[in-house]
Design an enzyme around this catalytic site. Structure first.
Site, PDB file in Angstrom:
ATOM      1  N   ALA A   1       2.181   1.685  -3.218  1.00  0.00           N
ATOM      2  CA  ALA A   1       0.688   1.112  -3.429  1.00  0.00           C
ATOM      3  C   ALA A   1       0.274  -0.046  -2.781  1.00  0.00           C
ATOM      4  O   ALA A   1      -0.982  -0.246  -2.167  1.00  0.00           O
ATOM      5  CB  ALA A   1       0.253   0.928  -4.915  1.00  0.00           C
ATOM      6  N   GLU A   2       1.205  -0.985  -2.514  1.00  0.00           N
ATOM      7  CA  GLU A   2       0.884  -2.303  -1.962  1.00  0.00           C
ATOM      8  C   GLU A   2       0.886  -2.578  -0.403  1.00  0.00           C
ATOM      9  O   GLU A   2      -0.131  -2.835   0.131  1.00  0.00           O
ATOM     10  CB  GLU A   2       2.014  -3.555  -2.569  1.00  0.00           C
ATOM     11  N   SER A   3       1.860  -1.996   0.226  1.00  0.00           N
ATOM     12  CA  SER A   3       1.938  -2.092   1.755  1.00  0.00           C
ATOM     13  C   SER A   3       2.077  -0.764   2.497  1.00  0.00           C
ATOM     14  O   SER A   3       2.239  -0.685   3.602  1.00  0.00           O
ATOM     15  CB  SER A   3       3.007  -3.051   1.995  1.00  0.00           C
TER      16      SER A   3
END
Length: 192
Positions: A67-69
């Site tokens: 989800a982040e990167s």
């Protein structure tokens, strides 16, 4: 008339062939092998090493990274969060100080191992405080202080917690994304 029948036969065979291909592809994409193409698990040894060390579910860690990167170690957000787990520099420096890591530099945020180590440590610290995956993820994205405030002012009812009640839209969508990925990774990669 013969040409017309020939065309109908060719169209019929073509449609049958297309149907066979569609069914075959549908069956292929239901296999765990195909699903692993859509939900890869890069950095698995590093994730599992620090997940065990800090007592965090490795599938939660990989869902956060996704989800982040989207697994890009050089990622940087418009707010300045960096690396696989999108750590803010001040948060990373606080983690380094808390861990007694005097060798840490901000360049380390681009190093997958250091970023995963610090991000997993941070998830563990949030788990100790909030003891609820939704709150942990909300704090990871929206900030520990905001989640504390939402609980204190009863904007979030921890007895009847719903993701939809998270006040920040960006944080709410982030939590929904991670909670979407998390069970998929658990189903695909758990070994028992």
């Amino acid at each position: 008339m013969k040409k017309r029948r020939l065309w109908f036969r060719l169209i019929k065979r073509g449609l049958i062939g297309l149907l066979v291909i569609v069914i075959g592809l549908g069956l292929f994409f239901q296999t765990s092998y195909a699903q692993k193409l859509f939900y890869p698990y890069p950095y698995r040894p590093i994730v599992e090493k620090y997940a065990v060390q800090y007592g965090v579910d490795p599938f939660l860690v990989i869902a956060v990274i996704r989800a982040e990167s989207n697994f890009m170690p050089q990622s940087q957000s418009h707010k300045g969060a960096q690396g696989l787990m999108q750590l803010m520099p001040d948060t990373a420096e606080w983690i380094a100080k808390s861990k007694g890591d005097k060798s840490f530099t901000l360049e380390d945020l681009k190093d997958p191992e250091k970023n995963i180590q610090y991000g997993t440590w941070y998830l563990a610290s949030l788990q100790k405080e909030f003891n609820n995956t939704t709150l942990v993820l909300a704090a990871y994205n929206g900030g520990r202080g905001h989640v504390q405030e939402w609980i204190k002012t009863q904007q979030l009812d921890i007895d009847h917690l719903r993701v939809e009640d998270i006040p920040f839209q960006e944080t709410r969508k982030y939590v929904q994304r991670v909670l979407f990925y998390y069970p998929k990774y658990k189903a695909l990669y758990s070994t028992g």
